[in-house]
Design a protein around this motif. Structure first.
Motif, PDB file in Angstrom:
ATOM      1  N   GLY A   4       0.790  -1.180   0.000  1.00  0.00           N
ATOM      2  CA  GLY A   4       0.000   0.000   0.000  1.00  0.00           C
ATOM      3  C   GLY A   4       0.848   1.266   0.000  1.00  0.00           C
ATOM      4  O   GLY A   4       2.057   1.239  -0.218  1.00  0.00           O
ATOM      5  N   ALA A   5       0.199   2.354   0.253  1.00  0.00           N
ATOM      6  CA  ALA A   5       0.857   3.663   0.237  1.00  0.00           C
ATOM      7  C   ALA A   5       1.944   3.768   1.301  1.00  0.00           C
ATOM      8  O   ALA A   5       3.004   4.341   1.054  1.00  0.00           O
ATOM      9  CB  ALA A   5      -0.181   4.763   0.425  1.00  0.00           C
ATOM     10  N   ALA A   6       1.691   3.215   2.485  1.00  0.00           N
ATOM     11  CA  ALA A   6       2.689   3.295   3.564  1.00  0.00           C
ATOM     12  C   ALA A   6       3.947   2.530   3.183  1.00  0.00           C
ATOM     13  O   ALA A   6       5.069   2.987   3.447  1.00  0.00           O
ATOM     14  CB  ALA A   6       2.106   2.774   4.868  1.00  0.00           C
ATOM     15  N   ALA A   7       3.802   1.379   2.545  1.00  0.00           N
ATOM     16  CA  ALA A   7       4.965   0.595   2.123  1.00  0.00           C
ATOM     17  C   ALA A   7       5.744   1.335   1.034  1.00  0.00           C
ATOM     18  O   ALA A   7       6.974   1.363   1.059  1.00  0.00           O
ATOM     19  CB  ALA A   7       4.532  -0.781   1.630  1.00  0.00           C
ATOM     20  N   ALA A   8       5.036   1.951   0.104  1.00  0.00           N
ATOM     21  CA  ALA A   8       5.703   2.724  -0.948  1.00  0.00           C
ATOM     22  C   ALA A   8       6.471   3.897  -0.345  1.00  0.00           C
ATOM     23  O   ALA A   8       7.604   4.191  -0.735  1.00  0.00           O
ATOM     24  CB  ALA A   8       4.679   3.225  -1.967  1.00  0.00           C
ATOM     25  N   PHE A   9       5.863   4.551   0.629  1.00  0.00           N
ATOM     26  CA  PHE A   9       6.500   5.662   1.326  1.00  0.00           C
ATOM     27  C   PHE A   9       7.755   5.187   2.052  1.00  0.00           C
ATOM     28  O   PHE A   9       8.826   5.792   1.956  1.00  0.00           O
ATOM     29  CB  PHE A   9       5.505   6.273   2.309  1.00  0.00           C
ATOM     30  N   ALA A  10       7.643   4.071   2.782  1.00  0.00           N
ATOM     31  CA  ALA A  10       8.766   3.543   3.545  1.00  0.00           C
ATOM     32  C   ALA A  10       9.908   3.119   2.630  1.00  0.00           C
ATOM     33  O   ALA A  10      11.080   3.296   2.972  1.00  0.00           O
ATOM     34  CB  ALA A  10       8.314   2.379   4.415  1.00  0.00           C
ATOM     35  N   ALA A  59      11.742  -6.989   2.747  1.00  0.00           N
ATOM     36  CA  ALA A  59      12.061  -7.868   3.884  1.00  0.00           C
ATOM     37  C   ALA A  59      11.987  -7.109   5.203  1.00  0.00           C
ATOM     38  O   ALA A  59      11.489  -7.633   6.205  1.00  0.00           O
ATOM     39  CB  ALA A  59      13.439  -8.494   3.697  1.00  0.00           C
ATOM     40  N   GLU A  60      12.466  -5.882   5.208  1.00  0.00           N
ATOM     41  CA  GLU A  60      12.428  -5.078   6.440  1.00  0.00           C
ATOM     42  C   GLU A  60      10.996  -4.706   6.793  1.00  0.00           C
ATOM     43  O   GLU A  60      10.604  -4.721   7.971  1.00  0.00           O
ATOM     44  CB  GLU A  60      13.278  -3.817   6.286  1.00  0.00           C
ATOM     45  N   ILE A  61      10.205  -4.375   5.807  1.00  0.00           N
ATOM     46  CA  ILE A  61       8.793  -4.064   6.065  1.00  0.00           C
ATOM     47  C   ILE A  61       8.087  -5.292   6.631  1.00  0.00           C
ATOM     48  O   ILE A  61       7.348  -5.194   7.610  1.00  0.00           O
ATOM     49  CB  ILE A  61       8.108  -3.540   4.786  1.00  0.00           C
ATOM     50  N   GLU A  62       8.346  -6.454   6.052  1.00  0.00           N
ATOM     51  CA  GLU A  62       7.736  -7.689   6.551  1.00  0.00           C
ATOM     52  C   GLU A  62       8.205  -7.997   7.974  1.00  0.00           C
ATOM     53  O   GLU A  62       7.416  -8.420   8.822  1.00  0.00           O
ATOM     54  CB  GLU A  62       8.048  -8.867   5.616  1.00  0.00           C
ATOM     55  N   ARG A  63       9.477  -7.772   8.255  1.00  0.00           N
ATOM     56  CA  ARG A  63      10.005  -7.976   9.610  1.00  0.00           C
ATOM     57  C   ARG A  63       9.264  -7.091  10.601  1.00  0.00           C
ATOM     58  O   ARG A  63       8.862  -7.537  11.673  1.00  0.00           O
ATOM     59  CB  ARG A  63      11.500  -7.671   9.657  1.00  0.00           C
ATOM     60  N   ARG A  64       9.035  -5.840  10.235  1.00  0.00           N
ATOM     61  CA  ARG A  64       8.317  -4.919  11.118  1.00  0.00           C
ATOM     62  C   ARG A  64       6.858  -5.332  11.296  1.00  0.00           C
ATOM     63  O   ARG A  64       6.296  -5.144  12.368  1.00  0.00           O
ATOM     64  CB  ARG A  64       8.436  -3.497  10.590  1.00  0.00           C
ATOM     65  N   ARG A  65       6.275  -5.891  10.251  1.00  0.00           N
ATOM     66  CA  ARG A  65       4.901  -6.412  10.381  1.00  0.00           C
ATOM     67  C   ARG A  65       4.869  -7.555  11.390  1.00  0.00           C
ATOM     68  O   ARG A  65       3.996  -7.604  12.258  1.00  0.00           O
ATOM     69  CB  ARG A  65       4.379  -6.883   9.035  1.00  0.00           C
ATOM     70  N   GLY A  73       5.017  -6.514  14.913  1.00  0.00           N
ATOM     71  CA  GLY A  73       3.916  -5.672  15.362  1.00  0.00           C
ATOM     72  C   GLY A  73       4.234  -4.183  15.324  1.00  0.00           C
ATOM     73  O   GLY A  73       3.532  -3.380  15.934  1.00  0.00           O
ATOM     74  N   LEU A  74       5.266  -3.811  14.591  1.00  0.00           N
ATOM     75  CA  LEU A  74       5.685  -2.411  14.523  1.00  0.00           C
ATOM     76  C   LEU A  74       5.065  -1.658  13.350  1.00  0.00           C
ATOM     77  O   LEU A  74       5.018  -0.433  13.348  1.00  0.00           O
ATOM     78  CB  LEU A  74       7.213  -2.318  14.396  1.00  0.00           C
ATOM     79  N   TRP A  75       4.624  -2.406  12.350  1.00  0.00           N
ATOM     80  CA  TRP A  75       4.207  -1.772  11.102  1.00  0.00           C
ATOM     81  C   TRP A  75       2.949  -0.924  11.249  1.00  0.00           C
ATOM     82  O   TRP A  75       2.868   0.170  10.683  1.00  0.00           O
ATOM     83  CB  TRP A  75       4.004  -2.823  10.015  1.00  0.00           C
ATOM     84  N   ALA A  76       1.966  -1.379  12.003  1.00  0.00           N
ATOM     85  CA  ALA A  76       0.705  -0.639  12.118  1.00  0.00           C
ATOM     86  C   ALA A  76       0.953   0.768  12.657  1.00  0.00           C
ATOM     87  O   ALA A  76       0.387   1.742  12.155  1.00  0.00           O
ATOM     88  CB  ALA A  76      -0.279  -1.388  13.010  1.00  0.00           C
ATOM     89  N   ALA A  85       0.319   4.194  10.577  1.00  0.00           N
ATOM     90  CA  ALA A  85      -0.593   5.197  11.134  1.00  0.00           C
ATOM     91  C   ALA A  85       0.090   6.561  11.256  1.00  0.00           C
ATOM     92  O   ALA A  85      -0.567   7.597  11.161  1.00  0.00           O
ATOM     93  CB  ALA A  85      -1.098   4.745  12.502  1.00  0.00           C
ATOM     94  N   GLY A  86       1.391   6.573  11.437  1.00  0.00           N
ATOM     95  CA  GLY A  86       2.125   7.828  11.589  1.00  0.00           C
ATOM     96  C   GLY A  86       2.573   8.453  10.282  1.00  0.00           C
ATOM     97  O   GLY A  86       3.210   9.512  10.283  1.00  0.00           O
ATOM     98  N   ALA A  87       2.224   7.846   9.157  1.00  0.00           N
ATOM     99  CA  ALA A  87       2.684   8.358   7.857  1.00  0.00           C
ATOM    100  C   ALA A  87       2.243   9.796   7.619  1.00  0.00           C
ATOM    101  O   ALA A  87       3.010  10.610   7.099  1.00  0.00           O
ATOM    102  CB  ALA A  87       2.197   7.451   6.731  1.00  0.00           C
ATOM    103  N   ALA A  88       1.042  10.157   8.016  1.00  0.00           N
ATOM    104  CA  ALA A  88       0.565  11.530   7.808  1.00  0.00           C
ATOM    105  C   ALA A  88       1.406  12.520   8.599  1.00  0.00           C
ATOM    106  O   ALA A  88       1.716  13.617   8.123  1.00  0.00           O
ATOM    107  CB  ALA A  88      -0.906  11.648   8.206  1.00  0.00           C
TER     108      ALA A  88
END
Length: 122
Positions: A1-7, A16-22, A25-28, A32-35
């Motif tokens: 999604g948009a948050a992953a593209a931003f990250a 892999a890092e995004i999946e690790r954070r998911r 339990g860190l990804w949500a 949420a803080g993207a804005a």
């Protein structure tokens, strides 16, 4: 999604890092803080440093910058280091902007070295 593209684009996180954070339990919280991050980036874009505002700062200050960080981050560290009387710039070899996440031991060693009074070259 948009948050992953931003990250990926702005933070340099790979899939892999995004999946690790998911999994951790860190990804949500990050998503949420993207804005807020976007608002902060807009603020940074409008900011103009006034060196005289920092001239009276005499506190020891550690400026950490990844050696692989974008040139503008390197320039910011140099500019702050030039106006802060007690600044130490420490480049974290092989790291970019997310060294605290990708190389926490390196990050902690730099902070501990600074806090323990071990001089680091500018």
């Amino acid at each position: 999604g948009a948050a992953a593209a931003f990250a990926t684009a702005l933070l340099g996180l790979d899939a892999a890092e995004i999946e690790r954070r998911r999994r951790l339990g860190l990804w949500a919280g990050m998503a949420a803080g993207a804005a807020v991050v976007l608002r902060e980036l807009e603020s940074v874009a409008r900011y103009a440093m006034q060196a005289k505002r920092f001239a009276s700062c005499r506190q020891p200050t550690l400026l950490l910058v990844g050696a692989a960080s974008p040139p503008e981050y390197q320039a910011t560290a140099e500019a702050l280091g030039a106006v802060l009387a007690q600044a130490q710039i420490r480049r974290l070899d092989g790291e970019g902007h997310a060294a605290i996440d990708r190389a926490p031991a390196l990050f902690v060693a730099a902070v501990r070295g600074f806090a323990g009074g071990t001089p680091q070259p500018k």
